[in-house]
Motif scaffolding. Structure first.
Motif, PDB file in Angstrom:
ATOM      1  N   CYS A  90       0.827  -1.213   0.000  1.00 16.73           N
ATOM      2  CA  CYS A  90       0.000   0.000   0.000  1.00 16.73           C
ATOM      3  C   CYS A  90       0.855   1.254   0.000  1.00 16.73           C
ATOM      4  O   CYS A  90       0.424   2.307  -0.431  1.00 16.73           O
ATOM      5  CB  CYS A  90      -0.939  -0.004   1.207  1.00 16.73           C
ATOM      6  N   GLY A  91       2.077   1.146   0.543  1.00 15.83           N
ATOM      7  CA  GLY A  91       2.981   2.299   0.571  1.00 15.83           C
ATOM      8  C   GLY A  91       2.789   3.199   1.777  1.00 15.83           C
ATOM      9  O   GLY A  91       3.568   4.137   1.966  1.00 15.83           O
ATOM     10  N   SER A  92       1.770   2.942   2.630  1.00  8.97           N
ATOM     11  CA  SER A  92       1.515   3.902   3.711  1.00  8.97           C
ATOM     12  C   SER A  92       1.305   3.272   5.091  1.00  8.97           C
ATOM     13  O   SER A  92       1.140   3.992   6.064  1.00  8.97           O
ATOM     14  CB  SER A  92       0.302   4.770   3.357  1.00  8.97           C
ATOM     15  N   CYS A  93       1.300   1.955   5.218  1.00 12.51           N
ATOM     16  CA  CYS A  93       1.098   1.338   6.545  1.00 12.51           C
ATOM     17  C   CYS A  93       2.424   1.319   7.324  1.00 12.51           C
ATOM     18  O   CYS A  93       3.463   1.752   6.809  1.00 12.51           O
ATOM     19  CB  CYS A  93       0.562  -0.089   6.384  1.00 12.51           C
ATOM     20  N   CYS A  96       5.178  -0.724   5.544  1.00 13.65           N
ATOM     21  CA  CYS A  96       5.716   0.000   4.385  1.00 13.65           C
ATOM     22  C   CYS A  96       6.626   1.137   4.843  1.00 13.65           C
ATOM     23  O   CYS A  96       7.694   1.367   4.254  1.00 13.65           O
ATOM     24  CB  CYS A  96       4.588   0.534   3.509  1.00 13.65           C
ATOM     25  N   CYS A 104       3.500  -5.957   3.810  1.00  8.15           N
ATOM     26  CA  CYS A 104       2.543  -4.836   3.944  1.00  8.15           C
ATOM     27  C   CYS A 104       1.261  -5.286   4.644  1.00  8.15           C
ATOM     28  O   CYS A 104       0.743  -6.370   4.378  1.00  8.15           O
ATOM     29  CB  CYS A 104       2.234  -4.299   2.553  1.00  8.15           C
ATOM     30  N   GLU A 105       0.748  -4.406   5.506  1.00  7.10           N
ATOM     31  CA  GLU A 105      -0.476  -4.724   6.258  1.00  7.10           C
ATOM     32  C   GLU A 105      -1.730  -4.665   5.383  1.00  7.10           C
ATOM     33  O   GLU A 105      -2.765  -5.216   5.743  1.00  7.10           O
ATOM     34  CB  GLU A 105      -0.620  -3.731   7.433  1.00  7.10           C
ATOM     35  N   ARG A 106      -1.649  -3.924   4.265  1.00  7.15           N
ATOM     36  CA  ARG A 106      -2.823  -3.793   3.389  1.00  7.15           C
ATOM     37  C   ARG A 106      -2.476  -4.236   1.967  1.00  7.15           C
ATOM     38  O   ARG A 106      -2.915  -3.638   0.994  1.00  7.15           O
ATOM     39  CB  ARG A 106      -3.307  -2.334   3.388  1.00  7.15           C
TER      40      ARG A 106
HETATM   41 ZN   LIG Z   1       1.617  -1.182   3.424  1.00  8.60          ZN
END
Ligand SMILES: [Zn+2]
Ligand SMILES: NC(=O)c1ccc[n+]([C@@H]2O[C@H](COP(=O)([O-])OP(=O)(O)OC[C@H]3O[C@@H](n4cnc5c(N)ncnc54)[C@H](O)[C@@H]3O)[C@@H](O)[C@H]2O)c1
Ligand SMILES: [Zn+2]
Length: 350
Positions: A90-93, A96, A104-106
């Motif tokens: 996702c790039g934001s969790c 990441c 990644c969590e998402r």
């Molecule tokens: Zn992530």
């Protein structure tokens, strides 16, 4: 577009027309030029992956050309040659932010959380985080393996396994992941024991740098055989098949303070298997997992491919059309193949 579709787990897949995918605002669609048949696709088809909803299009190891780009994508344009780690982050969790996009969590995964690449086009999420440029001189068939098995083996051997020159490395299961691991460990200066039940797989392992090849069909104690060959046990051992037998053999292959890396998925939805933990305690073993590889970790691997130290192109042993996939999935449950099979989704129209 044409795609491989299955309606029920374990029942024959079909090739048929389905709607083309559209890109998410942060994503792209890619015209699939080559896509590898990985044992994870077989696990998905068998119902071992809880993320899959039916009907489903499998396929996650791919390379191709960007076809359409979502409004929020800044780094990629139609016409770019790309591959992608099968774990699309996702790039934001939190993971990441720590640089661990491979967990990644998402995360989304083409061919698991949504429709995959056994098709003429595939949608990929968060393109700016996940796409990897494929150099002009690299063929799409070679690049496809970088989307899953070659990159996964690279992280398992180099990063999680922390391979060092002069060490003994045992690789249990020499299919796409295992042969990649053999090549990468040998190129790192390790002495590799390749373990398989298929003479064809072991022939390839020798070609890719294995110092010892162990055919364990009929061998009562694989772990003891590896310990004998390595003067007391491997420093690093990988289960590159995923089975209770190979996992236990890998842990049993290790010397004191050795590292086991589990790469092969276990054949059940729970993914559990017995591990000899008494041995892990007494010998201070490390039991590690490895899951794909983040896009930002690709450059050192790509440089070794560019310079010819690593040759993923040699792993590709056959190319088939989409129409060949249903039978090829079926065959994975029976006899072992050898090397990597790549699918050309356009072969009927070229
Ligand atoms: Zn992530
Ligand atoms: N962790 C990850 O991120 C990740 C990524 C890719 C693949 N995988 C998993 O890795 C595993 C390997 O995938 P692949 O595509 O390389 O599989 P593959 O089918 O190409 O290879 C499996 C190999 O294991 C051999 N084998 C069978 N029984 C054996 C035994 N008893 N002892 C030793 N070898 C034996 C087969 O002959 C074959 O050569 C699968 O479980 C796949 O789902 C995990
Ligand atoms: Zn895979």
């Amino acid at each position: 577009m044409r795609a491989v579709v299955f309606e029920r787990f374990g029942e024959p897949a079909q090739v048929r027309d389905v709607p083309d995918p559209a890109p998410a605002p942060h994503g792209v669609t890619v015209r699939v030029e080559a896509t590898g048949l990985c044992r994870s696709d077989w696990h998905g088809w068998q119902g071992h992956d809880p993320d899959i909803t039916l009907p489903h299009v499998p396929g996650h190891e791919l390379a191709g050309v960007v076809e359409a780009v979502g409004d929020r994508v800044t780094g990629w344009r139609p016409g770019d040659r790309v591959t992608v780690p099968f774990v699309c982050a996702c790039g934001s969790c939190g993971a990441c932010a720590a640089g661990d996009q491979q967990v990644c969590e998402r995360q989304t995964q083409p061919g698991f959380t949504h429709r995959g690449s056994f098709a003429q086009y595939v949608a990929l999420d968060h393109a700016d985080v996940n796409l990897v440029a494929v150099p002009e001189e690299m063929s799409f068939a070679t690049a496809a393996s970088l989307g899953c098995r070659f990159a996964t083996a690279f992280r398992a051997v180099v990063r999680q396994g922390r391979v060092a020159a002069g060490e003994w490395v045992a690789v249990h299961g020499c299919g796409g992941v295992g042969l990649s691991a053999v090549m990468i460990a040998a190129a790192s200066g390790a002495r590799v024991v390749a373990v398989d039940v298929s003479p064809r797989a072991l022939d390839l392992a020798r070609k890719f740098g294995a110092a010892e090849c162990l055919d364990v069909s009929g061998v009562p104690d694989t772990a003891a055989a590896v310990r004998d060959l390595t003067g007391g046990g491997a420093h690093l051992s990988l289960d590159a098949l995923g089975s209770p037998v190979t996992c236990a053999a890998s842990v049993g292959s290790l010397r004191r303070r050795g590292r086991h890396v589990q790469v092969g998925l276990l054949p059940s939805e729970s993914g559990t298997t017995p591990v000899p933990m008494a041995r892990a305690i007494a010998l201070e073993l490390e039991i590690l997992g490895s899951h794909g590889m983040a896009a930002h970790d690709y450059p050192p691997m790509l440089e070794l491919v560019r310079s010819g130290v690593l040759r993923p192109d040699l792993l590709v042993t056959s190319t088939i059309p989409l129409d060949g996939v249903p039978d090829a999935l079926e065959a994975m449950g029976a006899a072992p193949g050898a090397g990597v099979t790549v699918i050309d989704p356009w072969s009927r129209t070229r």
